[in-house]
Design a protein around this motif. Sequence first.
Motif, mmCIF file in Angstrom:
data_model
loop_
_atom_site.group_PDB
_atom_site.id
_atom_site.type_symbol
_atom_site.label_atom_id
_atom_site.label_comp_id
_atom_site.label_asym_id
_atom_site.label_seq_id
_atom_site.Cartn_x
_atom_site.Cartn_y
_atom_site.Cartn_z
ATOM 1 N N LYS A 71 35.470 143.504 16.243
ATOM 2 C CA LYS A 71 34.352 142.572 16.417
ATOM 3 C C LYS A 71 33.224 143.179 17.259
ATOM 4 N N PRO A 72 32.681 144.301 16.806
ATOM 5 C CA PRO A 72 31.608 144.935 17.586
ATOM 6 C C PRO A 72 30.339 144.099 17.621
ATOM 7 N N THR A 73 29.682 144.098 18.763
ATOM 8 C CA THR A 73 28.373 143.453 18.869
ATOM 9 C C THR A 73 27.251 144.439 18.547
ATOM 10 N N LYS A 74 27.575 145.746 18.655
ATOM 11 C CA LYS A 74 26.630 146.799 18.315
ATOM 12 C C LYS A 74 27.403 147.954 17.682
ATOM 13 N N ILE A 75 26.755 148.663 16.774
ATOM 14 C CA ILE A 75 27.341 149.853 16.169
ATOM 15 C C ILE A 75 26.398 151.020 16.430
ATOM 16 N N ALA A 76 26.918 152.055 17.094
ATOM 17 C CA ALA A 76 26.131 153.246 17.413
ATOM 18 C C ALA A 76 26.532 154.364 16.454
ATOM 19 N N ILE A 77 25.538 155.081 15.928
ATOM 20 C CA ILE A 77 25.805 156.068 14.882
ATOM 21 C C ILE A 77 25.202 157.434 15.211
ATOM 22 N N GLU A 78 25.644 158.429 14.445
ATOM 23 C CA GLU A 78 25.232 159.816 14.657
ATOM 24 C C GLU A 78 23.901 160.096 13.967
ATOM 25 N N LYS A 79 22.875 159.468 14.484
ATOM 26 C CA LYS A 79 21.495 159.715 14.067
ATOM 27 C C LYS A 79 20.665 160.002 15.309
ATOM 28 N N PRO A 80 19.622 160.841 15.189
ATOM 29 C CA PRO A 80 18.861 161.248 16.377
ATOM 30 C C PRO A 80 18.276 160.073 17.142
ATOM 31 N N LEU A 81 18.322 160.182 18.460
ATOM 32 C CA LEU A 81 17.746 159.156 19.319
ATOM 33 C C LEU A 81 16.318 158.839 18.884
ATOM 34 N N GLY A 82 16.011 157.565 18.776
ATOM 35 C CA GLY A 82 14.680 157.151 18.357
ATOM 36 C C GLY A 82 14.552 156.896 16.869
ATOM 37 N N ASP A 83 15.585 157.257 16.095
ATOM 38 C CA ASP A 83 15.540 157.028 14.647
ATOM 39 C C ASP A 83 15.436 155.540 14.339
ATOM 40 N N THR A 84 14.500 155.194 13.482
ATOM 41 C CA THR A 84 14.417 153.824 12.987
ATOM 42 C C THR A 84 14.561 153.771 11.469
ATOM 43 N N LEU A 85 14.475 154.946 10.818
ATOM 44 C CA LEU A 85 14.579 154.979 9.356
ATOM 45 C C LEU A 85 15.962 154.531 8.899
ATOM 46 N N TRP A 86 17.016 155.154 9.473
ATOM 47 C CA TRP A 86 18.369 154.824 9.055
ATOM 48 C C TRP A 86 18.945 153.628 9.812
ATOM 49 N N THR A 87 18.485 153.392 11.026
ATOM 50 C CA THR A 87 19.041 152.293 11.814
ATOM 51 C C THR A 87 18.395 150.944 11.512
ATOM 52 N N GLN A 88 17.169 150.975 10.968
ATOM 53 C CA GLN A 88 16.481 149.719 10.699
ATOM 54 C C GLN A 88 15.927 149.637 9.275
ATOM 55 N N THR A 89 15.042 150.569 8.921
ATOM 56 C CA THR A 89 14.355 150.472 7.624
ATOM 57 C C THR A 89 15.328 150.504 6.454
ATOM 58 N N THR A 92 17.802 147.588 6.473
ATOM 59 C CA THR A 92 17.200 146.353 5.960
ATOM 60 C C THR A 92 17.148 146.375 4.439
ATOM 61 N N HIS A 93 16.815 147.530 3.865
ATOM 62 C CA HIS A 93 16.835 147.662 2.408
ATOM 63 C C HIS A 93 18.248 147.428 1.873
ATOM 64 N N TYR A 94 19.230 147.931 2.602
ATOM 65 C CA TYR A 94 20.629 147.733 2.197
ATOM 66 C C TYR A 94 20.972 146.243 2.198
ATOM 67 N N LEU A 95 20.586 145.536 3.259
ATOM 68 C CA LEU A 95 20.865 144.106 3.347
ATOM 69 C C LEU A 95 20.212 143.338 2.198
ATOM 70 N N ASN A 96 19.050 143.836 1.774
ATOM 71 C CA ASN A 96 18.304 143.172 0.694
ATOM 72 C C ASN A 96 18.715 143.659 -0.687
ATOM 73 N N GLY A 97 19.681 144.584 -0.739
ATOM 74 C CA GLY A 97 20.191 145.058 -2.019
ATOM 75 C C GLY A 97 19.263 145.991 -2.771
ATOM 76 N N VAL A 98 18.330 146.660 -2.044
ATOM 77 C CA VAL A 98 17.349 147.520 -2.730
ATOM 78 C C VAL A 98 17.356 148.948 -2.173
ATOM 79 N N LEU A 99 18.394 149.332 -1.443
ATOM 80 C CA LEU A 99 18.396 150.647 -0.799
ATOM 81 C C LEU A 99 18.292 151.770 -1.813
ATOM 82 N N GLU A 100 19.058 151.720 -2.883
ATOM 83 C CA GLU A 100 19.044 152.801 -3.871
ATOM 84 C C GLU A 100 17.659 152.966 -4.500
#
Length: 279
Positions: A71-89, A92-100
Amino acid sequence: MRHHLIATIITVFSICFSCISQDQKPVISILGMMHLHNPGADAVNMDMGNIYSDKRQAELQQLITLVAKFKPTKIAIEKPLGDTLWTQTYYTHYLNGVLEKEVKEEDKWAMPSEVVQLSYPLAKRMHHTKLYAIDAFTDFEIDSVLAYAKEHDQTAELAGFQKMISKMQNDIESISKGSVLDIVRFVNSDEFDKEYNQSFYLKHLISIGKEDEYIGTKVVADWYFRNLKIFTNLSRIIEPNDRILVIYGAGHKDILVDLITDRADWEYYDIAAMLSSSK
């Protein structure tokens, strides 16, 4: 008088709950991973075949179901500090079903990665709106260490290192034939840490160098420095009531666990028992 007594009891309870809140330790767990997309960037790499096959996708869902119990409240991943492309953009596309459809051509190589195949569906299941990038870069000039060993007649040390790498590669190739859960259990085991993580750095690499030349030790120090920076980045996203799951390359886990358990104000949760669960 009765109203005064009730008010006093409420005040006492409020103070107690406040103390509990202040004493709450954040809980951190680390899930070590072999890179699912086999980028060839590590000393030893695993080929898991087609991660999109029905078999592998079902195995990933099994792993996600087990790890979700944390039951994590946050998930930290191996992406460079400051990245917003994979952590957010992209998330969000994945959540909306349009990532591919939305992923850039130059980023498609990473679609089979554990970020997309594991972290995204887990974060979605936990109703997270974003992930957290905590990676940091340092030089890791292992080729120069091996070249030094050849040039300075450290053949025994070099042979020992190469034998360990060969054994690790054979073990990885063997375990890759199993399920995703088999693989993840292996790279999160004490055996993996002792046989490979600790032996790789603290036995073999530091043995290369003579007298006041610490070429192997310098590379190990660089590796520790990178993990210290990752640890620092992790510390900057932690809040008192957090349950943070760090999903990272298995080579980082041993050091990060040591650092986390040394923080008296944090609690470390060993995910190995959860991975051994059958459901």
